[in-house]
Design a protein around this motif. Structure first.
Motif, PDB file in Angstrom:
ATOM      1  N   ALA A 233       0.870  -1.230   0.061  1.00  0.00           N
ATOM      2  CA  ALA A 233      -0.055  -0.089   0.075  1.00  0.00           C
ATOM      3  C   ALA A 233       0.900   1.112   0.026  1.00  0.00           C
ATOM      4  CB  ALA A 233      -1.076  -0.072   1.231  1.00  0.00           C
ATOM      5  N   ALA A 234       1.863   1.231   1.010  1.00  0.00           N
ATOM      6  CA  ALA A 234       2.954   2.363   0.888  1.00  0.00           C
ATOM      7  C   ALA A 234       3.519   2.725  -0.610  1.00  0.00           C
ATOM      8  CB  ALA A 234       3.794   2.313   2.123  1.00  0.00           C
ATOM      9  N   THR A 235       3.791   1.357  -0.951  1.00  0.00           N
ATOM     10  CA  THR A 235       4.405   1.543  -2.166  1.00  0.00           C
ATOM     11  C   THR A 235       3.642   2.197  -3.334  1.00  0.00           C
ATOM     12  OG1 THR A 235       5.975  -0.175  -1.664  1.00  0.00           O
ATOM     13  CG2 THR A 235       5.868   0.311  -3.868  1.00  0.00           C
ATOM     14  N   ALA A 236       2.400   1.720  -3.343  1.00  0.00           N
ATOM     15  CA  ALA A 236       1.435   2.302  -4.406  1.00  0.00           C
ATOM     16  C   ALA A 236       1.281   3.709  -4.372  1.00  0.00           C
ATOM     17  CB  ALA A 236       0.300   1.397  -4.226  1.00  0.00           C
ATOM     18  N   ILE A 237       1.104   4.079  -3.149  1.00  0.00           N
ATOM     19  CA  ILE A 237       1.155   5.598  -2.786  1.00  0.00           C
ATOM     20  C   ILE A 237       2.370   6.496  -3.097  1.00  0.00           C
ATOM     21  CG2 ILE A 237       0.930   7.431  -1.318  1.00  0.00           C
ATOM     22  CD1 ILE A 237      -1.137   5.517   0.423  1.00  0.00           C
ATOM     23  N   GLY A 238       3.693   5.790  -3.002  1.00  0.00           N
ATOM     24  CA  GLY A 238       4.626   6.366  -3.265  1.00  0.00           C
ATOM     25  C   GLY A 238       4.899   6.438  -4.891  1.00  0.00           C
ATOM     26  N   VAL A 239       4.475   5.311  -5.533  1.00  0.00           N
ATOM     27  CA  VAL A 239       4.578   5.289  -7.084  1.00  0.00           C
ATOM     28  C   VAL A 239       3.760   6.397  -7.486  1.00  0.00           C
ATOM     29  CG1 VAL A 239       3.947   3.794  -9.088  1.00  0.00           C
ATOM     30  CG2 VAL A 239       5.550   3.087  -7.152  1.00  0.00           C
ATOM     31  N   GLY A 240       2.640   6.329  -7.051  1.00  0.00           N
ATOM     32  CA  GLY A 240       1.647   7.402  -7.406  1.00  0.00           C
ATOM     33  C   GLY A 240       2.157   9.071  -7.311  1.00  0.00           C
ATOM     34  N   VAL A 241       2.852   9.139  -6.246  1.00  0.00           N
ATOM     35  CA  VAL A 241       3.440  10.601  -6.060  1.00  0.00           C
ATOM     36  C   VAL A 241       4.551  10.777  -6.924  1.00  0.00           C
ATOM     37  CG1 VAL A 241       4.683  11.889  -4.203  1.00  0.00           C
ATOM     38  CG2 VAL A 241       2.782  10.767  -3.641  1.00  0.00           C
ATOM     39  N   ILE A 242       5.598   9.715  -6.940  1.00  0.00           N
ATOM     40  CA  ILE A 242       6.667   9.817  -7.959  1.00  0.00           C
ATOM     41  C   ILE A 242       6.168  10.099  -9.338  1.00  0.00           C
ATOM     42  CG2 ILE A 242       8.450   8.638  -8.905  1.00  0.00           C
ATOM     43  CD1 ILE A 242       8.856   7.145  -6.112  1.00  0.00           C
ATOM     44  N   LEU A 243       5.137   9.408  -9.681  1.00  0.00           N
ATOM     45  CA  LEU A 243       4.685   9.470 -11.198  1.00  0.00           C
ATOM     46  C   LEU A 243       4.101  11.033 -11.358  1.00  0.00           C
ATOM     47  CD1 LEU A 243       3.357   6.203 -12.251  1.00  0.00           C
ATOM     48  CD2 LEU A 243       5.715   6.929 -12.823  1.00  0.00           C
TER      49      LEU A 243
ATOM     50  N   GLY B  62       6.844  17.770 -13.476  1.00  0.00           N
ATOM     51  CA  GLY B  62       8.348  18.379 -13.721  1.00  0.00           C
ATOM     52  C   GLY B  62       8.520  18.400 -15.398  1.00  0.00           C
ATOM     53  N   SER B  63       8.168  17.381 -16.006  1.00  0.00           N
ATOM     54  CA  SER B  63       8.179  17.342 -17.530  1.00  0.00           C
ATOM     55  C   SER B  63       7.204  18.442 -18.049  1.00  0.00           C
ATOM     56  CB  SER B  63       7.582  15.831 -17.894  1.00  0.00           C
ATOM     57  OG  SER B  63       7.690  15.951 -19.523  1.00  0.00           O
TER      58      SER B  63
ATOM     59  N   LEU C 175      15.842  15.325 -24.572  1.00  0.00           N
ATOM     60  CA  LEU C 175      16.806  14.884 -23.332  1.00  0.00           C
ATOM     61  C   LEU C 175      15.531  15.034 -22.083  1.00  0.00           C
ATOM     62  CD1 LEU C 175      20.104  16.344 -24.117  1.00  0.00           C
ATOM     63  CD2 LEU C 175      19.648  13.982 -23.975  1.00  0.00           C
ATOM     64  N   MET C 176      15.078  16.166 -21.953  1.00  0.00           N
ATOM     65  CA  MET C 176      14.249  16.275 -20.804  1.00  0.00           C
ATOM     66  C   MET C 176      12.995  15.270 -20.747  1.00  0.00           C
ATOM     67  SD  MET C 176      11.241  18.036 -20.013  1.00  0.00           S
ATOM     68  CE  MET C 176      10.692  18.457 -21.362  1.00  0.00           C
ATOM     69  N   GLU C 177      12.381  14.904 -22.010  1.00  0.00           N
ATOM     70  CA  GLU C 177      11.537  13.945 -21.933  1.00  0.00           C
ATOM     71  C   GLU C 177      11.822  12.638 -21.534  1.00  0.00           C
ATOM     72  OE1 GLU C 177       7.347  13.158 -22.289  1.00  0.00           O
ATOM     73  OE2 GLU C 177       8.479  15.324 -22.696  1.00  0.00           O
ATOM     74  N   SER C 178      13.082  12.062 -21.590  1.00  0.00           N
ATOM     75  CA  SER C 178      13.629  10.951 -21.132  1.00  0.00           C
ATOM     76  C   SER C 178      13.476  10.712 -19.687  1.00  0.00           C
ATOM     77  CB  SER C 178      14.872  10.719 -21.699  1.00  0.00           C
ATOM     78  OG  SER C 178      15.788  11.415 -21.058  1.00  0.00           O
ATOM     79  N   PHE C 179      13.378  11.893 -18.744  1.00  0.00           N
ATOM     80  CA  PHE C 179      13.323  11.731 -17.365  1.00  0.00           C
ATOM     81  C   PHE C 179      12.166  10.948 -16.998  1.00  0.00           C
ATOM     82  CE2 PHE C 179      11.848  13.853 -13.702  1.00  0.00           C
ATOM     83  CZ  PHE C 179      12.721  13.263 -12.546  1.00  0.00           C
ATOM     84  N   PRO C 180      10.802  11.529 -17.377  1.00  0.00           N
ATOM     85  CA  PRO C 180       9.690  10.601 -16.970  1.00  0.00           C
ATOM     86  C   PRO C 180       9.709   9.261 -17.419  1.00  0.00           C
ATOM     87  CG  PRO C 180       8.965  12.741 -17.970  1.00  0.00           C
ATOM     88  CD  PRO C 180      10.405  12.594 -18.216  1.00  0.00           C
ATOM     89  N   PHE C 181      10.102   8.956 -18.397  1.00  0.00           N
ATOM     90  CA  PHE C 181      10.338   7.467 -18.854  1.00  0.00           C
ATOM     91  C   PHE C 181      11.579   6.580 -17.742  1.00  0.00           C
ATOM     92  CE2 PHE C 181       8.962   9.165 -22.530  1.00  0.00           C
ATOM     93  CZ  PHE C 181       7.594   8.311 -22.778  1.00  0.00           C
ATOM     94  N   ILE C 182      12.403   7.170 -17.255  1.00  0.00           N
ATOM     95  CA  ILE C 182      13.328   6.804 -16.474  1.00  0.00           C
ATOM     96  C   ILE C 182      12.555   6.471 -14.833  1.00  0.00           C
ATOM     97  CG2 ILE C 182      15.546   7.104 -15.166  1.00  0.00           C
ATOM     98  CD1 ILE C 182      16.486   8.362 -17.907  1.00  0.00           C
TER      99      ILE C 182
ATOM    100  N   ALA D 296       9.732   3.177 -10.874  1.00  0.00           N
ATOM    101  CA  ALA D 296       8.213   3.162 -10.546  1.00  0.00           C
ATOM    102  C   ALA D 296       7.548   1.838 -10.704  1.00  0.00           C
ATOM    103  CB  ALA D 296       7.170   4.101 -10.880  1.00  0.00           C
ATOM    104  N   MET D 297       7.853   1.291 -11.866  1.00  0.00           N
ATOM    105  CA  MET D 297       7.437  -0.293 -12.242  1.00  0.00           C
ATOM    106  C   MET D 297       8.228  -1.165 -11.321  1.00  0.00           C
ATOM    107  SD  MET D 297       4.792  -0.067 -14.029  1.00  0.00           S
ATOM    108  CE  MET D 297       4.267   1.581 -13.125  1.00  0.00           C
ATOM    109  N   TRP D 298       9.367  -1.041 -11.188  1.00  0.00           N
ATOM    110  CA  TRP D 298      10.540  -1.817 -10.601  1.00  0.00           C
ATOM    111  C   TRP D 298       9.943  -1.901  -9.143  1.00  0.00           C
ATOM    112  CZ3 TRP D 298      14.512  -0.424  -6.846  1.00  0.00           C
ATOM    113  CH2 TRP D 298      15.163  -1.539  -6.323  1.00  0.00           C
TER     114      TRP D 298
END
Length: 94
Positions: free
Chosen positions: A11-21, A27-28, A63-70, A75-77
């Protein structure tokens, strides 16, 4: 009790992944806005530099657009190969 700990980790990981994405998307979007606005300012000042400025804009935007994919890959990991679950199971002796 062990199942509850693991459920809490997921549950905490799912919330964290949502915030990170969400932060990566924000930022993008801000980055795109800054890149485009500065390019337009440069073109307004020196219209003859338009081809060079547009080329630079697309290079830096790529270059800037590659950041969200990284960030998406990390996040998927965390979501599907969560290292915290293995650590919790090792700590609990399961």
């Amino acid at each position: 009790m062990e199942a509850q700990f693991i459920a809490d980790i997921y549950a905490a990981t799912a919330i964290g992944v949502g915030v990170i994405l969400a932060a990566a998307g924000l930022g993008s979007a801000i980055g795109w806005g800054l890149i485009c606005s500065k390019t337009l300012e440069g073109i307004a000042r020196q219209p003859e530099m338009r081809p060079a400025l547009m080329t630079n804009m697309f290079i830096f935007a790529g270059l800037m657009e590659s950041f969200p994919f990284i960030i998406l890959a990390f996040a998927m990991w965390f979501l599907f190969a969560n290292p915290f679950v293995g650590a919790m199971q090792a700590a609990l002796g399961a």
